[in-house]
Design a protein around this motif. Sequence first.
Motif, PDB file in Angstrom:
ATOM      1  N   HIS A  88      -6.258   6.436   6.557  1.00  0.00           N
ATOM      2  CA  HIS A  88      -5.311   6.599   5.451  1.00  0.00           C
ATOM      3  C   HIS A  88      -4.454   7.854   5.596  1.00  0.00           C
ATOM      4  CE1 HIS A  88      -7.894   3.814   2.667  1.00  0.00           C
ATOM      5  NE2 HIS A  88      -7.222   3.157   3.589  1.00  0.00           N
ATOM      6  N   ASN A  94      -9.094  -1.450   0.792  1.00  0.00           N
ATOM      7  CA  ASN A  94      -8.727  -0.651  -0.370  1.00  0.00           C
ATOM      8  C   ASN A  94      -9.388  -1.192  -1.631  1.00  0.00           C
ATOM      9  OD1 ASN A  94      -6.957   1.415  -1.723  1.00  0.00           O
ATOM     10  ND2 ASN A  94      -6.189  -0.429  -2.731  1.00  0.00           N
ATOM     11  N   LEU A  99       0.814  -1.214   0.000  1.00  0.00           N
ATOM     12  CA  LEU A  99       0.000   0.000   0.000  1.00  0.00           C
ATOM     13  C   LEU A  99       0.846   1.263   0.000  1.00  0.00           C
ATOM     14  CD1 LEU A  99      -2.841  -1.145   2.416  1.00  0.00           C
ATOM     15  CD2 LEU A  99      -3.089  -0.593  -0.011  1.00  0.00           C
TER      16      LEU A  99
END
Length: 402
Positions: A222, A375, A91
């Motif tokens: 995030h 995600n 990520l």
Amino acid sequence: MDFSYSKKTTELQERLNSFMEEHVYPNEKTYEQQLNEQTNRWGQVPPVMEELKGKAKQAGLWNLFLPDSEYGAGLSNQEYAPLCEIMGRSLIGPEIFNCAAPDTGNMEVLVRYGTDEQKKQWLDPLLDGEIRSCFSMTEPDAASSDATNISATITKDGDGYIVNGRKWWSSGAGDPRCKIAIVMGKNDPDAPKYEQQSMILVPLDTPGVTIERMLPVFGYDHAPHGHAEINFDNVRVPAENMIWGEGKGFAIAQGRLGPGRIHHCMRLIGAAERALEEMCRRVQERAPFGKPLANQGVVREWIADSRIDIEQARLLTLKAAYMMDTAGNKEAKAEIAMIKVTAPSMALRVIDRAIQAFGAAGVSDDFTLAAQWANARTLRLADGPDEVHRNQIAKLELEKYK
């Protein structure tokens, strides 16, 4: 169609894989630790990110997504696909190589449609990784799967424009390095349906720009990237901030979203591939009821189905990339729509099987599976929900028989 990788791509694959093994995977936990140690998760970027970006730039693994050799690596979509897949295994990977959304899409907009001055002011620092950007199209009070529904306004006023409206899911706006937003709004409600919208550059420090809140995704904030709800209240920007011209917003959006969609799919294939690898290792280490999980028939079905799912999605993605390279994005619209439906659902299935194989550990933060699943789930909505793409595919199919 020849899907064999070019020599250039193969060499870059080897270098990327080595970089990921040496620098990226070992620092995923470091990144999270540094982020959590900060008093304000939105106040600064974990230092390890800038360190890794510097190493990637030195290694020549930088801006690989741009097909224009003046700005990027000069790779075709088909050549870039396996490289983007490798980055998507982590990520934090895409940002390290300056290949992360929404910056990639915004840079492509500026390369294609920006003026020389816009490129100098915003594209150059984005290419250097000095700043970040966001894309403000989706609105809380509009069915934004149809971009013609947006209600934000961009009104000509003397030597500038006034921007008014509320946007949300402006990914990246929480980052302290985020300096510029590309905002889509209506400038002429009386024009033909697809010529009413424009896109304009709005620096985030302009008076009237307010970040109202950051929106979590399944509980993940995030940070420091994040997804913002932004209010634009009588925001004045100079006329030269208009991109391409009035009424070109919808055309720009279509040009931007084609590459953006396929890049998401490439990354998702990488995420699924890593999940399958981790599942295969895990089921050979765990032995409930006296025998390894790998010996269970149902687990072997998960592994087989996951390999089949990944290979199908990869081949369809490569075909779409091939079509984009040879026939253009417009001619490849069916293939792009098909991969945009296929890849997120495929990744969700594969990651979910891996989570099941890991047991309770799979839903924890000790592994990347839970975050990757969250995600992947967003990408059944981002850049157009599955239902819109399926409708487009069906329309194109029906037209063949008229």
